[in-house]
Structures are given as structure tokens and as C-alpha cells.
Design an enzyme around this catalytic site. Structure first.
Site, PDB file in Angstrom:
ATOM      1  CE1 TYR A 191     -44.885  -0.473  37.477  1.00  9.32           C
ATOM      2  CE2 TYR A 191     -43.232  -0.904  39.153  1.00  9.32           C
ATOM      3  CZ  TYR A 191     -44.046  -1.353  38.132  1.00  9.32           C
ATOM      4  OH  TYR A 191     -44.029  -2.667  37.756  1.00  9.32           O
ATOM      5  NE  ARG A 238     -37.262  -1.870  46.119  1.00 10.50           N
ATOM      6  CZ  ARG A 238     -37.505  -2.993  45.444  1.00 10.50           C
ATOM      7  NH1 ARG A 238     -38.571  -3.121  44.697  1.00 10.50           N
ATOM      8  NH2 ARG A 238     -36.694  -4.013  45.545  1.00 10.50           N
TER       9      ARG A 238
END
Ligand code: PHB
Length: 369
Positions: A191, A238
Site C-alpha cells: 500500500y 507494520r
């Protein structure tokens, strides 16, 4: 493994013992992974249904919410929730209240999909944005009219980047207002933030592209902005250094992620969440490196993820390879996963047909023991 030997394994592990995370004392070391379930309304507002789902799973030491859009532009899948509108903040309050009433802890995951979107999901039918105009191959967008091919994204102008960082800051503030216990910055799975990190997708020639220092810049800016809202000890990040998810990849991930860890250490984050290997796939892919290097370099707790079982989790604790172990799919179909693992009880298998965009079925109707 027979139930009794699994229970013995569990009894001898500290997996089920409390652990400190920032200012919190988590009930155990088991974390519910962020899981897209696409059951918010079309405006990205979660409600009672999400509150029920998360509350059923609140015996996890920590829940990390499903990936949540920081802005309308950050959306890439139908019915994913947001944290940018007042209605979304109100909707999330139902979840945080329900989890807290059961003694659980929940962080919100801050998400901008970057190129992994489609004009159908973007405000005004605009092109999705990315560091560079490089299309993700082998990936479809899940739109309101079904699956569609991804498009070539529009490269962000340099002067647009502060606005994106500000969207993260606003979303972080909204998460605080919604009653979350912390936030996780999603810099994984191909992403937006990982699109900046990776040389496969970042072809920029400005201060956000090229060298490792430049490719990590936006991530460090987001960490800076988010920790200004929350402090470091209620923020996690993350990463997925070895994943190929959404057509991401880097020619030399080890120095890239070592540099990122070195640069974020001064913020004293609560945890580093590392997806081991390829997301949902190979745990030790070719061309990888020893992710324990990152653990040793990082100054907070190390959370890990990717295909864990009780046996692997117990082994990770015994060998001290991780502080917190994240489970994803098993939490979908086992709301009381912690108890089942502790007892060595059988797990209910999940039905992939109900993973996304349904209602109650496959979401809040899995049985507890
Ligand atoms: C997904 O919606 O499929 C998804 C979202 C976030 C991830 C991975 C997958 O990190």
C-alpha cells in the site's frame, strides 16, 4: 497434535501470560491481526455489527483493527471503514466501548492504499495516487460493480505530500477521539507507504525517491506526525519487507528496512509488526534476509505474523524470536481463539466465501466453546 499435548505445550509457554505494551498490561501475547472484512456502510461508517464482532474477540491481548482509510483518497476496497469523517468516528466509538467493556485493548490501523484502488472508489472518479505512475500487475480492484483491472496511478506532486502526512495526523487524532488505545501505521502489503519504500514502485527524483533516505522519508514523517498525537508508546508500525503482495518488491530490502528501523527508534514506538515472508504465503522466500536483524535493531516490542499455529507461536516464544504473536484467519472463525489455543481445543475452519462484504453470516455467528 492430540488435544492433551497441545494443552501441555500451551501450559508451558508464556504466550498466555500478561505482557506490558507501552502504558498497557495486555492479558496475553496473542494479537488479533488486522483483517479486512468490508462490512462498513458505503460511507465507511462502522456500527453495531463491527462492535459485536470485535467485542467477541476481545480476549486477544490486543486487537489491531481492520485497515481503516485515513482519507477518502486512501480507499481501495468496497465497504472498508474510514477514520476521516465525524460519522466514522462516532461509529467506531461503539467498537472501542464494547471492547473496553470486556477488558480488551484495541489499536486502529491507519491505511492509505495508494495505487491499489480504482477511480470507481475515488472521490470524483479521480485516478488513485502513488509515488510514481507504475501500475500494480496481477491484481484487481474490488469495486461496487465487482472486480475491475487496476489503472495506472497518478504520481503525487512533491507539494501534495505534506497533505497526505496531515491526513495521517488527522486520522490519528480521530482515532484518539474514537476511544482507541493506540494506532498502527500500515506500511506493509504494497500500500501507499510501502510503495514509497520500494524501488519497484518508487521512481521519483525528488526528495521522496532514489536513495534509501529519500524513500523512507514519508514513513518517518508519518511516524513523526502520528506520535505527536499519541506519543510513541501507543503507536506501532507494520512492515512486510519480503512480501510480494499487490506486486510490491525491493531489490535490496535489508539495508532499506535496517535504515527505517534506525530512523524510527528515536520515537520509541510500542511495537514493530513484521509480516514474515510473503503475506499469507511463503515464510522464507528466496532473496529474503534474516528478519531477526530488525528485531535486534528495534528498541520496542516485536510483533510477528504470517501463518502462525500454536506450535509455531510457542516455539517463537521459547526461542525468544518475538514478543507478540499475531493470528489472522484463525480469529475470523474462532472468537475465543485465545481460550481454544490454551486448551488445545480444535479450531473452527473459516469460510473464505464470507470473508468480505457480507453481513452477520461468517462474521459474528462463529461459535465460542
Ligand atoms: C485486503 O483488503 O485485502 C487487505 C487489506 C490490508 C492488507 C492486506 C489485504 O494489509
Amino acid at each position: 497434535m492430540p488435544q492433551s499435548s497441545a494443552a501441555k505445550l500451551a501450559a508451558e509457554s508464556d504466550l498466555f501470560d500478561p505482557v506490558e505494551l507501552g502504558p498497557y498490561k495486555l492479558a496475553n501475547r496473542i494479537v488479533m491481526a488486522p483483517l479486512t472484512r468490508s462490512r462498513a456502510d458505503d460511507a465507511g461508517v462502522p456500527g453495531e455489527l463491527q462492535a459485536r464482532y470485535y467485542s467477541q474477540r476481545s480476549s486477544a491481548g490486543l486487537i489491531v483493527s481492520e485497515a481503516t482509510n485515513i482519507s477518502a483518497q486512501g480507499k481501495g476496497y468496497i465497504r472498508t471503514p474510514g477514520i476521516w469523517s465525524p460519522e466514522q468516528v462516532e461509529g467506531w466509538k461503539l467498537t472501542t466501548k464494547a471492547v473496553h467493556e470486556k477488558g480488551g485493548r484495541i489499536f486502529l490501523q491507519l491505511w492509505h492504499v495508494g495505487r491499489v484502488s480504482h477511480p470507481d472508489l475515488q472521490p470524483g472518479g479521480a485516478l488513485p495516487v502513488a509515488p510514481s505512475a507504475v501500475r500494480a500487475e496481477n491484481q484487481k480492484a474490488y469495486t461496487y460493480d465487482g472486480f475491475k483491472d487496476l489503472v495506472t496511478p497518478r504520481a503525487l506532486e512533491t507539494d501534495e505530500i505534506p497533505g497526505i502526512v496531515a491526513d495521517y495526523a488527522r486520522a490519528a487524532k480521530n482515532a484518539l477521539d474514537a476511544g482507541f488505545d493506540g494506532v498502527e501505521i500500515h506500511s506493509a502489503n504494497g500500500y501507499l507507504l510501502q510503495q514509497f519504500l520500494s524501488d519497484k514502485t518508487n521512481k521519483r527524483t525528488d526528495r521522496y525517491g532514489g536513495s534509501i533516505e529519500n524513500r523512507t522519508r514519508i514513513v518517518v514523517e508519518v511516524v513523526d506526525a502520528v506520535t505527536k498525537v499519541w506519543g510513541g508508546d501507543r503507536v506501532g508500525i507494520r512492515i512486510a519487507p519480503l512480501t510480494k503482495f499487490a506486486d510490491i518488491g525491493d531489490s535490496n530490502p535489508e539495508p532499506l528496512y535496517r535504515s527505517l528501523v534506525d530512523q524510527i527508534n528515536p520515537y520509541n514506538l510500542a511495537y514493530l509488526h513484521v509480516i514474515e515472508g510473503d503475506t499469507g504465503g511463503e515464510r522464507n522466500p528466496a532473496g529474503g534476509f534474516d528478519l531477526q536483524l530488525l528485531r535486534r535493531a528495534f528498541n520496542g516490542l516485536y510483533m510477528t505474523n504470517n501463518g502462525y499455529t500454536l506450535e509455531l507461536a510457542v516455539e517463537a516464544r521459547r526461542k525468544n524470536l518475538a514478543d507478540l504473536i499475531c493470528f489472522g484467519r484463525p480469529f475470523i472463525s474462532n472468537p475465543d481463539l485465545v481460550e481454544r489455543l490454551r486448551l488445545g481445543a480444535p479450531l473452527t475452519p473459516a469460510d473464505p466465501n464470507t470473508f468480505y462484504a457480507g453481513e452477520e453470516h461468517g462474521y459474528v455467528d462463529y461459535p465460542s466453546l
